[in-house]
Design a protein around this motif. Structure first.
Motif, PDB file in Angstrom:
ATOM      1  N   UNK A   1       0.822  -1.203   0.000  1.00  0.00           N
ATOM      2  CA  UNK A   1       0.000   0.000   0.000  1.00  0.00           C
ATOM      3  C   UNK A   1       0.862   1.262   0.000  1.00  0.00           C
ATOM      4  N   UNK A   2       1.978   1.212   0.720  1.00  0.00           N
ATOM      5  CA  UNK A   2       2.791   2.417   0.894  1.00  0.00           C
ATOM      6  C   UNK A   2       4.232   2.017   1.174  1.00  0.00           C
ATOM      7  N   UNK A   3       5.170   2.721   0.567  1.00  0.00           N
ATOM      8  CA  UNK A   3       6.591   2.523   0.846  1.00  0.00           C
ATOM      9  C   UNK A   3       7.284   3.872   0.851  1.00  0.00           C
ATOM     10  N   UNK A   4       8.016   4.159   1.929  1.00  0.00           N
ATOM     11  CA  UNK A   4       8.708   5.441   2.053  1.00  0.00           C
ATOM     12  C   UNK A   4      10.118   5.204   2.575  1.00  0.00           C
ATOM     13  N   UNK A   5      11.015   6.105   2.231  1.00  0.00           N
ATOM     14  CA  UNK A   5      12.396   5.970   2.673  1.00  0.00           C
ATOM     15  C   UNK A   5      12.996   7.348   2.918  1.00  0.00           C
ATOM     16  N   UNK A   6      13.846   7.440   3.925  1.00  0.00           N
ATOM     17  CA  UNK A   6      14.617   8.663   4.199  1.00  0.00           C
ATOM     18  C   UNK A   6      16.051   8.223   4.462  1.00  0.00           C
ATOM     19  N   UNK A   7      16.941   8.599   3.564  1.00  0.00           N
ATOM     20  CA  UNK A   7      18.335   8.168   3.654  1.00  0.00           C
ATOM     21  C   UNK A   7      19.181   9.059   4.538  1.00  0.00           C
ATOM     22  N   UNK A   8      18.805  10.318   4.674  1.00  0.00           N
ATOM     23  CA  UNK A   8      19.624  11.263   5.423  1.00  0.00           C
ATOM     24  C   UNK A   8      19.378  11.131   6.921  1.00  0.00           C
ATOM     25  N   UNK A   9      20.395  10.706   7.647  1.00  0.00           N
ATOM     26  CA  UNK A   9      20.308  10.637   9.106  1.00  0.00           C
ATOM     27  C   UNK A   9      20.775  11.983   9.661  1.00  0.00           C
ATOM     28  N   UNK A  10      19.885  12.966   9.583  1.00  0.00           N
ATOM     29  CA  UNK A  10      20.273  14.359   9.831  1.00  0.00           C
ATOM     30  C   UNK A  10      19.733  14.926  11.134  1.00  0.00           C
ATOM     31  N   UNK A  11      19.160  14.067  11.974  1.00  0.00           N
ATOM     32  CA  UNK A  11      18.640  14.542  13.253  1.00  0.00           C
ATOM     33  C   UNK A  11      17.233  15.084  13.183  1.00  0.00           C
ATOM     34  N   UNK A  12      16.622  15.099  11.985  1.00  0.00           N
ATOM     35  CA  UNK A  12      15.249  15.576  11.808  1.00  0.00           C
ATOM     36  C   UNK A  12      14.357  14.409  11.414  1.00  0.00           C
ATOM     37  N   UNK A  13      13.116  14.414  11.925  1.00  0.00           N
ATOM     38  CA  UNK A  13      12.187  13.346  11.550  1.00  0.00           C
ATOM     39  C   UNK A  13      11.532  13.607  10.205  1.00  0.00           C
ATOM     40  N   UNK A  14      11.912  14.711   9.543  1.00  0.00           N
ATOM     41  CA  UNK A  14      11.382  15.000   8.214  1.00  0.00           C
ATOM     42  C   UNK A  14       9.907  15.314   8.187  1.00  0.00           C
ATOM     43  N   UNK A  15       9.366  15.784   9.324  1.00  0.00           N
ATOM     44  CA  UNK A  15       7.943  16.079   9.391  1.00  0.00           C
ATOM     45  C   UNK A  15       7.086  14.880   9.715  1.00  0.00           C
ATOM     46  N   UNK A  16       7.727  13.756  10.030  1.00  0.00           N
ATOM     47  CA  UNK A  16       6.997  12.526  10.311  1.00  0.00           C
ATOM     48  C   UNK A  16       7.129  11.553   9.151  1.00  0.00           C
ATOM     49  N   UNK A  17       7.062  10.276   9.454  1.00  0.00           N
ATOM     50  CA  UNK A  17       7.271   9.254   8.429  1.00  0.00           C
ATOM     51  C   UNK A  17       6.299   9.409   7.273  1.00  0.00           C
ATOM     52  N   UNK A  18       5.098   9.841   7.563  1.00  0.00           N
ATOM     53  CA  UNK A  18       4.098   9.984   6.505  1.00  0.00           C
ATOM     54  C   UNK A  18       4.501  11.030   5.468  1.00  0.00           C
ATOM     55  N   UNK A  19       5.529  11.848   5.778  1.00  0.00           N
ATOM     56  CA  UNK A  19       6.002  12.852   4.829  1.00  0.00           C
ATOM     57  C   UNK A  19       7.356  12.509   4.215  1.00  0.00           C
ATOM     58  N   UNK A  20       7.887  11.346   4.543  1.00  0.00           N
ATOM     59  CA  UNK A  20       9.131  10.919   3.924  1.00  0.00           C
ATOM     60  C   UNK A  20       8.915  10.688   2.426  1.00  0.00           C
ATOM     61  N   UNK A  21       9.980  10.774   1.612  1.00  0.00           N
ATOM     62  CA  UNK A  21       9.837  10.543   0.166  1.00  0.00           C
ATOM     63  C   UNK A  21       9.209   9.186  -0.135  1.00  0.00           C
ATOM     64  N   UNK A  22       8.256   9.171  -1.049  1.00  0.00           N
ATOM     65  CA  UNK A  22       7.497   7.957  -1.356  1.00  0.00           C
ATOM     66  C   UNK A  22       8.163   7.159  -2.478  1.00  0.00           C
ATOM     67  N   UNK A  23       8.342   5.864  -2.226  1.00  0.00           N
ATOM     68  CA  UNK A  23       8.731   4.937  -3.284  1.00  0.00           C
ATOM     69  C   UNK A  23       7.499   4.340  -3.962  1.00  0.00           C
ATOM     70  N   UNK A  24       6.440   4.168  -3.139  1.00  0.00           N
ATOM     71  CA  UNK A  24       5.182   3.627  -3.658  1.00  0.00           C
ATOM     72  C   UNK A  24       4.022   4.122  -2.787  1.00  0.00           C
ATOM     73  N   UNK A  25       2.938   4.571  -3.429  1.00  0.00           N
ATOM     74  CA  UNK A  25       2.828   4.842  -4.876  1.00  0.00           C
ATOM     75  C   UNK A  25       3.704   6.027  -5.262  1.00  0.00           C
ATOM     76  N   UNK A  26       4.100   6.111  -6.525  1.00  0.00           N
ATOM     77  CA  UNK A  26       5.001   7.195  -6.942  1.00  0.00           C
ATOM     78  C   UNK A  26       4.375   8.559  -6.677  1.00  0.00           C
ATOM     79  N   UNK A  27       5.209   9.487  -6.233  1.00  0.00           N
ATOM     80  CA  UNK A  27       4.711  10.847  -6.012  1.00  0.00           C
ATOM     81  C   UNK A  27       4.368  11.500  -7.345  1.00  0.00           C
ATOM     82  N   UNK A  28       3.262  12.200  -7.369  1.00  0.00           N
ATOM     83  CA  UNK A  28       2.841  12.882  -8.584  1.00  0.00           C
ATOM     84  C   UNK A  28       3.729  14.105  -8.829  1.00  0.00           C
ATOM     85  N   UNK A  29       4.128  14.297 -10.065  1.00  0.00           N
ATOM     86  CA  UNK A  29       4.989  15.420 -10.418  1.00  0.00           C
ATOM     87  C   UNK A  29       4.181  16.575 -10.970  1.00  0.00           C
TER      88      UNK A  29
END
Length: 348
Positions: A320-348
């Motif tokens: 249903x959903x796949x997300x990844x965040x590669x940068x271990x930068x001390x920030x949660x990136x706004x929460x996992x639900x806002x991490x870059x999406x692998x699936x479904x692809x983000x609309x451009x």
């Protein structure tokens, strides 16, 4: 912290993005496991290092004919022959012999398994605003105060999560319906596995545990899908400091079979054999996995799958959903639900 208190804290941290039911209701909290064993908690998760009762819990497993238990956490055991007294407004409202509690020195818990007595205590506490718990140990007598704000709402939430609303064995919202509950259970030890699976988790098995006692602390569960088929998700091997792998099995009356999960790899769709730090939403039949790039949880990968043929034979999941965040930068990136999406692809 020790034992189950440690597990409670770890479960909250690990499943911050996962599906386990959890709710704070004023000064009372409720946390439920993947197998919908629920803990209603009063007080602190942090032991004070003294002989005080620093936390009180009412815990109950899911399913029919499961009775509530009372757990009082203290660094030192109750004195033999003494009493544990509950007071409100300076008056005694309930009394228990200390000898009724079973003590676990490893976990600092004093457990009362008599469901009828626990129900009597719940009824007494129902209309109180707070309670003092008086007890005696080797250091003398102690009195520890707990707020009961949110207690009734927490009982109702436990009934709701365990599908006991309006049933004859509900804790708060009683009714005429028979005892039932969700068709899911926790795997509390290797003994809870089908006989032909146990060897997988022992020496030289594919999911070998060096300390087999840890198996029951990792949140494995079995969800019944129909009369003969179930999904069994079990911790597979020791894992690491902040990541625990899990294996999935289809279990029938004819045996078991390990199953994979669809995922997105660097070059496209793949099948993986393990999920990490899982959360299971039984009503939605959704499984979540959160692999931490490091302990802080500010990087890693998150996947969510839905069981698409529950009750129709061998379990089958869709991604249903796949997300990844590669940068271990001390920030949660706004929460996992806002991490870059692998699936479904983000609309451009």
């Amino acid at each position: 912290m020790r034992g189950i208190v440690v597990l409670f804290a770890l479960a909250i941290a690990v499943t911050a993005a996962a599906a386990n039911p959890y709710k704070d209701i004023r000064d009372t909290s409720v946390y439920c496991s993947n197998g919908l064993t629920c803990q209603l908690g009063l007080g602190s998760l942090e032991p004070p290092g003294k002989g005080l009762v620093y936390r009180a819990e009412i815990t109950r497993q899911s399913g029919p004919n499961k009775h509530p238990e009372l757990v009082l956490y203290s660094a030192k055991p109750f004195k033999d022959g003494s009493a544990v007294r509950f007071l409100s407004g300076g008056k005694e409202i309930f009394k228990l012999e200390a000898d009724r509690f079973a003590r676990s020195d490893d976990d600092w818990d004093n457990r009362l398994k008599d469901g009828a007595l626990v129900r009597e205590l719940i009824a007494v506490l129902h209309d109180a605003n707070d309670a003092e718990i008086e007890h005696e140990n080797a250091d003398g007598k102690h009195a520890d105060r707990f707020s009961l704000s949110g207690f009734v709402g927490a009982l109702r939430y436990m009934d709701e999560v365990q599908e006991r609303l309006d049933t004859e064995d509900a804790l708060e919202v009683k009714g005429p319906k028979p005892s039932g509950g969700p068709s899911v259970r926790d795997l509390l030890s290797v003994d809870d596995l089908p006989e032909d699976m146990k060897a997988l988790f022992k020496s030289e098995g594919e999911c070998e545990f060096f300390e087999i006692a840890r198996f029951g602390r990792m949140g494995g569960f079995e969800a019944q899908l129909d009369d003969t088929n179930s999904l069994l998700v079990a911790p597979c091997g020791e894992g690491g400091a902040y990541n625990q792998p899990y294996a999935l099995y289809a279990v029938t009356d004819l045996g078991f079979k390990r199953i994979g999960l669809p995922a997105m790899g660097e070059d496209g769709p793949v099948i993986i054999e393990e999920a990490w730090n899982i959360g299971w939403d039984h009503p939605k039949k959704e499984l979540e996995s959160f692999f931490k790039g490091r302990g802080l949880g500010d990087c890693g990968s998150f996947d969510r799958w839905k069981l698409i043929n529950a009750g129709l034979g061998e379990p089958d999941f869709t991604l249903v959903e796949a997300r990844v965040k590669d940068d271990c930068d001390g920030s949660d990136g706004g929460g996992i639900e806002k991490w870059p999406a692998l699936w479904p692809p983000e609309k451009k």
